[in-house]
Scaffold this motif. Sequence first.
Motif, PDB file in Angstrom:
ATOM      1  N   ALA A 119       0.833  -1.212   0.000  1.00 26.55           N
ATOM      2  CA  ALA A 119       0.000   0.000   0.000  1.00 26.55           C
ATOM      3  C   ALA A 119       0.863   1.255   0.000  1.00 26.55           C
ATOM      4  O   ALA A 119       0.532   2.254  -0.653  1.00 26.55           O
ATOM      5  N   ILE A 120       1.971   1.228   0.733  1.00 25.26           N
ATOM      6  CA  ILE A 120       2.880   2.384   0.764  1.00 25.26           C
ATOM      7  C   ILE A 120       3.498   2.598  -0.614  1.00 25.26           C
ATOM      8  O   ILE A 120       3.570   3.734  -1.111  1.00 25.26           O
ATOM      9  N   VAL A 121       3.952   1.515  -1.227  1.00 21.11           N
ATOM     10  CA  VAL A 121       4.540   1.620  -2.575  1.00 21.11           C
ATOM     11  C   VAL A 121       3.514   2.188  -3.558  1.00 21.11           C
ATOM     12  O   VAL A 121       3.838   3.070  -4.380  1.00 21.11           O
ATOM     13  N   GLN A 122       2.280   1.717  -3.472  1.00 21.80           N
ATOM     14  CA  GLN A 122       1.231   2.211  -4.372  1.00 21.80           C
ATOM     15  C   GLN A 122       0.926   3.674  -4.095  1.00 21.80           C
ATOM     16  O   GLN A 122       0.698   4.459  -5.025  1.00 21.80           O
ATOM     17  N   LYS A 123       0.896   4.063  -2.811  1.00 21.67           N
ATOM     18  CA  LYS A 123       0.641   5.455  -2.454  1.00 21.67           C
ATOM     19  C   LYS A 123       1.722   6.376  -3.016  1.00 21.67           C
ATOM     20  O   LYS A 123       1.427   7.459  -3.546  1.00 21.67           O
ATOM     21  N   LEU A 124       2.985   5.970  -2.918  1.00 24.50           N
ATOM     22  CA  LEU A 124       4.079   6.793  -3.432  1.00 24.50           C
ATOM     23  C   LEU A 124       3.988   6.956  -4.945  1.00 24.50           C
ATOM     24  O   LEU A 124       4.283   8.030  -5.488  1.00 24.50           O
ATOM     25  N   ALA A 125       3.566   5.908  -5.629  1.00 25.03           N
ATOM     26  CA  ALA A 125       3.394   6.004  -7.093  1.00 25.03           C
ATOM     27  C   ALA A 125       2.211   6.894  -7.440  1.00 25.03           C
ATOM     28  O   ALA A 125       2.301   7.763  -8.324  1.00 25.03           O
ATOM     29  N   ARG A 126       1.095   6.700  -6.754  1.00 19.54           N
ATOM     30  CA  ARG A 126      -0.140   7.444  -7.064  1.00 19.54           C
ATOM     31  C   ARG A 126      -0.024   8.927  -6.725  1.00 19.54           C
ATOM     32  O   ARG A 126      -0.363   9.802  -7.536  1.00 19.54           O
ATOM     33  N   ASP A 127       0.438   9.233  -5.531  1.00 13.71           N
ATOM     34  CA  ASP A 127       0.432  10.616  -5.049  1.00 13.71           C
ATOM     35  C   ASP A 127       1.677  11.399  -5.423  1.00 13.71           C
ATOM     36  O   ASP A 127       1.618  12.633  -5.547  1.00 13.71           O
ATOM     37  N   ASN A 128       2.808  10.705  -5.578  1.00  6.10           N
ATOM     38  CA  ASN A 128       4.085  11.410  -5.730  1.00  6.10           C
ATOM     39  C   ASN A 128       4.821  11.084  -7.020  1.00  6.10           C
ATOM     40  O   ASN A 128       5.854  11.679  -7.304  1.00  6.10           O
TER      41      ASN A 128
END
Length: 402
Positions: free
Chosen positions: A78-87
Motif C-alpha cells: 500500500a505504501i509503494v502504491q501510495k508513493l506512485a499514485r500521489d508522488n
Amino acid sequence: MSQSLLSHRVLAIEPSPSIAANALVTQLRGEGRDIVNFTIGEPDLDTPRHILEAAQQAMFSGETHYTGTPGTPALLKAIVQKLARDNGLSYRDDEVIAGCGGKHIIYHALAATLNPGDEVIVHTPYWVSYPDIARLNEATPVIIPGDESNGFKLLPQALEQAITPRTKWVILNTPNNPSGAVYSEAELQALADVLRQHPQVLIMSDEIYEHFVYGSARHVSFVAAAADLQARTLIVNGASKGYAMTGWRLGFAAGPRWLIAAMGKLLSQTTTCPSSVSQAAAVAAFAGDQAPIAQMRELYVERRRRMLELLADIPGIGCTPPDGAFYVFANVSGLIGKVTPDAQRLESDGDVVAYFLREGGVATVAGSAYGLSPYVRLSFASAMEVIEEGCRRLRRACQALR
C-alpha cells in the motif's frame, strides 16, 4: 544523585516543547481553567470511517499478533502504491519500512547512520524534535537561520555554506511545520544542485503534511524534483496528519535498501514492529478511499482563511500566510517591549506566550521552540468557533498592552 545516574544524551535535551505546551493545557483544564488550545499539532477530526472498519475487521479476524519488522506485506504494498499514485515515485517493497509514527522513523534513521562528530543541517523554523534527535545520537545539529522575507525557505547559498566534511544529513520539511512553507519544484531543484556536489550528504525529506497545501501551492516530493538523488534520500511520511490518525502511531519511510535494512535491524531490537491493528488501518488509509482527505483539506482552507482574517485585525501581530500544513507562524515583534496590565514588560516570544495564556486563556507555542524568534505558532486544526473565540481573546489581550 539521581542526575548522576542519567545518560549524557538525556541530559543534553529538553522535553518536546509542543508536547509540553499541550500537556500544560490539559493540566490547566483539569484545574478548571477555560483554555483555548492553539498548540495542538494534530487534526481535531475523527479518523475516517472506512479506516476504523478496516481496523475492526483486522481485530476480529485475528490480526493481533507480531508482524514482520518492516510491516505487513499488505502495508508495504500500500505504501509503494501510495508513493506512485500521489508522488509519481517508484519504490520496491524492500525500500519502504513502517514505524510507530514519523518521529519514530526519524529517530531510527538518524540512529542507524550517525556517529560522534557528525553534523545534521537543520533550517529554522524547524520541527522541534530534529535537533534533539540528532543530539540523542551524538551528532551536532548545524542550524541555518531562516528569514520571513523569503517565506522561511532554505536558500541554496545558505545550504552550501553550512555543509562541511562532517555533514551527514540535511533535513528538509515541506510543507513545513511551523511556517507552512511549501517548496516549489524549482526551489527543490536548486537545493539539489548544491547537494550533488557533496556525495557524502544524506537527505531527509519530511513530507508528513503533503496533503494540506493551499492556493496555488503544490506539494512536490524531493525525489520527484531530483530523481538522481533518490539513492541517498529518505522520504518520511505517515498516516498521522493526512488521515487524522495521530493516535494510531503509524509512520513510514522510503529510501535506499541499505538504509531501510539498517533501520529494520534497529527496529527489531526496539519495537519489533508497529501495531498490527494500526497497520491494517493504514492499508485502508493509503490504498482505500481518498475522498476524506479532500474533505479535510477544504475544512482547513476555510479555517486558515478565517484565522488569517482575524489575526490581521490584532495590533502587534503580523502573518505570512502559510501555503501548507495547519499552522500560522505569527510574527509578534510588534508586541515585544509592550507592558502588560500587571506592569510586566514583554521581552521575548516566550513572554508573549505566557501572557496570552495568563491574560487571555489562549495556549500557543513560542517561536523559540522552533529556532526562530519572535514568533508564535498557532494551530488552525480546530473548529471554527474555537478559532474565532481564541482570536477574540488574543485581540483583547493585545489591546490591553501599553
